[in-house]
Design a protein around this motif. Structure first.
Motif, short mmCIF file in Angstrom:
data_model
loop_
_atom_site.label_atom_id
_atom_site.label_comp_id
_atom_site.label_asym_id
_atom_site.label_seq_id
_atom_site.Cartn_x
_atom_site.Cartn_y
_atom_site.Cartn_z
N ARG A 5 0.86 -1.19 0.00
CA ARG A 5 0.00 0.00 0.00
C ARG A 5 0.90 1.24 0.00
NH1 ARG A 5 -5.07 0.92 2.42
NH2 ARG A 5 -3.97 2.35 3.79
N ILE A 6 0.82 2.00 -1.05
CA ILE A 6 1.69 3.18 -1.19
C ILE A 6 1.57 4.09 0.02
CG2 ILE A 6 2.06 5.29 -2.54
CD1 ILE A 6 1.20 3.63 -5.02
N ILE A 7 0.35 4.35 0.46
CA ILE A 7 0.11 5.29 1.56
C ILE A 7 0.76 4.84 2.87
CG2 ILE A 7 -2.08 4.34 2.39
CD1 ILE A 7 -1.34 8.08 1.78
N ASP A 8 1.07 3.57 3.01
CA ASP A 8 1.74 3.08 4.21
C ASP A 8 3.21 3.45 4.25
OD1 ASP A 8 -0.65 1.93 5.02
OD2 ASP A 8 -0.09 -0.11 4.39
N HIS A 9 3.75 3.91 3.12
CA HIS A 9 5.19 4.15 3.03
C HIS A 9 5.56 5.59 2.66
CE1 HIS A 9 5.71 -0.15 3.45
NE2 HIS A 9 4.73 -0.28 2.57
N VAL A 10 4.67 6.28 1.97
CA VAL A 10 4.89 7.69 1.61
C VAL A 10 3.57 8.45 1.80
CG1 VAL A 10 6.77 7.19 -0.02
CG2 VAL A 10 4.41 7.29 -0.86
N ASN A 11 3.66 9.76 1.94
CA ASN A 11 2.47 10.57 2.18
C ASN A 11 1.67 10.84 0.92
OD1 ASN A 11 2.91 10.78 4.95
ND2 ASN A 11 4.28 12.51 4.67
N GLY A 19 8.75 7.92 -5.18
CA GLY A 19 8.82 6.80 -6.11
C GLY A 19 9.96 5.85 -5.78
N ASP A 20 11.09 6.42 -5.37
CA ASP A 20 12.24 5.57 -5.02
C ASP A 20 11.92 4.65 -3.85
OD1 ASP A 20 13.90 6.51 -7.06
OD2 ASP A 20 14.83 8.05 -5.77
N VAL A 21 11.18 5.16 -2.89
CA VAL A 21 10.79 4.34 -1.74
C VAL A 21 9.96 3.15 -2.21
CG1 VAL A 21 9.36 4.29 0.35
CG2 VAL A 21 10.89 6.22 -0.06
N ILE A 22 8.99 3.43 -3.07
CA ILE A 22 8.10 2.37 -3.55
C ILE A 22 8.86 1.39 -4.46
CG2 ILE A 22 6.00 1.88 -4.88
CD1 ILE A 22 5.65 3.24 -2.02
N LYS A 23 9.71 1.92 -5.34
CA LYS A 23 10.51 1.05 -6.21
C LYS A 23 11.35 0.07 -5.39
CE LYS A 23 14.33 2.44 -7.60
NZ LYS A 23 15.25 3.46 -8.06
N ASP A 24 12.00 0.58 -4.34
CA ASP A 24 12.83 -0.28 -3.51
C ASP A 24 12.01 -1.39 -2.85
OD1 ASP A 24 15.05 1.22 -4.23
OD2 ASP A 24 15.09 2.37 -2.35
N LEU A 25 10.81 -1.06 -2.41
CA LEU A 25 9.92 -2.08 -1.82
C LEU A 25 9.51 -3.12 -2.86
CD1 LEU A 25 7.67 0.30 0.28
CD2 LEU A 25 9.30 -1.38 1.19
N ILE A 26 9.18 -2.66 -4.07
CA ILE A 26 8.80 -3.59 -5.13
C ILE A 26 9.97 -4.49 -5.49
CG2 ILE A 26 8.14 -3.76 -7.57
CD1 ILE A 26 6.60 -1.09 -7.17
N LEU A 27 11.15 -3.89 -5.68
CA LEU A 27 12.33 -4.69 -6.05
C LEU A 27 12.67 -5.72 -4.99
CD1 LEU A 27 14.73 -2.08 -7.67
CD2 LEU A 27 13.62 -4.02 -8.79
N LYS A 28 12.54 -5.33 -3.73
CA LYS A 28 12.84 -6.27 -2.64
C LYS A 28 11.98 -7.53 -2.78
CE LYS A 28 12.51 -6.74 2.34
NZ LYS A 28 11.87 -6.21 3.53
N LEU A 51 5.86 8.11 -11.00
CA LEU A 51 5.75 6.90 -11.83
C LEU A 51 7.09 6.50 -12.42
CD1 LEU A 51 2.38 7.48 -13.70
CD2 LEU A 51 2.82 5.98 -11.75
N ASN A 52 7.85 7.48 -12.87
CA ASN A 52 9.17 7.18 -13.43
C ASN A 52 10.05 6.47 -12.40
OD1 ASN A 52 8.55 8.31 -15.90
ND2 ASN A 52 9.48 10.28 -15.43
N SER A 53 10.08 7.00 -11.19
CA SER A 53 10.95 6.42 -10.16
C SER A 53 10.40 5.11 -9.62
CB SER A 53 11.14 7.42 -9.02
OG SER A 53 11.84 8.55 -9.47
N ALA A 54 9.10 5.05 -9.39
CA ALA A 54 8.52 3.85 -8.77
C ALA A 54 8.40 2.69 -9.73
CB ALA A 54 7.14 4.18 -8.20
N LEU A 55 8.03 2.97 -10.99
CA LEU A 55 7.69 1.88 -11.91
C LEU A 55 8.60 1.80 -13.13
CD1 LEU A 55 3.80 2.26 -11.82
CD2 LEU A 55 5.27 0.77 -10.43
N ILE A 56 8.83 2.90 -13.80
CA ILE A 56 9.62 2.87 -15.03
C ILE A 56 11.06 2.45 -14.74
CG2 ILE A 56 10.41 4.19 -17.02
CD1 ILE A 56 7.34 3.51 -16.88
N ASP A 57 11.61 2.87 -13.62
CA ASP A 57 12.96 2.46 -13.26
C ASP A 57 13.09 0.95 -13.05
OD1 ASP A 57 13.77 5.06 -13.51
OD2 ASP A 57 14.17 5.39 -11.37
N LEU A 58 11.97 0.26 -12.87
CA LEU A 58 12.02 -1.20 -12.76
C LEU A 58 12.54 -1.83 -14.06
CD1 LEU A 58 8.57 -1.88 -11.03
CD2 LEU A 58 10.85 -1.94 -9.96
N LEU A 59 12.38 -1.11 -15.18
CA LEU A 59 12.87 -1.62 -16.47
C LEU A 59 14.39 -1.72 -16.51
CD1 LEU A 59 10.46 0.35 -18.81
CD2 LEU A 59 10.47 -2.13 -18.43
#
Length: 101
Positions: A5-11, A19-28, A51-59
């Protein structure tokens, strides 16, 4: 499958830092073989920076096909879904053009 849940980790979903916070959680989770369901509950809108940081950087770590098979979204609006679709479509198309050159 793990739900993040995004809201649990960023405001909010506005900045690259968010986005970086969420990307790191997804990658983990992806790195341990887990599929991820990203929840936009209580998030009304997101910026392209987020979106770029959280999702597109996953590429940089996984192929689009892998991401599509292992990352899902819930509690999102049509506007958020459209923004995600546009950003991935643009980036995948750009990478494809680079490969063909």
């Amino acid at each position: 499958m793990v739900t993040i849940r995004i809201i649990d980790h960023v405001n909010h979903g506005y900045t690259n830092a968010d986005g970086d916070v969420i990307k790191d959680l997804i990658l983990k989770e992806l790195n341990t073989g887990q599929q991820v369901l990203l929840s936009f509950a209580e998030i009304d809108s997101v910026s392209s920076s987020f979106l770029n940081s959280a999702l597109i950087d996953l590429l940089d770590h996984y192929s689009f096909d892998f991401i599509k098979s292992n990352l899902g979204f819930k509690d999102s609006s049509k506007a958020i879904n459209d923004a995600i679709r546009r950003r991935f479509s643009f980036e995948v198309s750009k990478k494809k053009d680079l490969i063909e050159v």
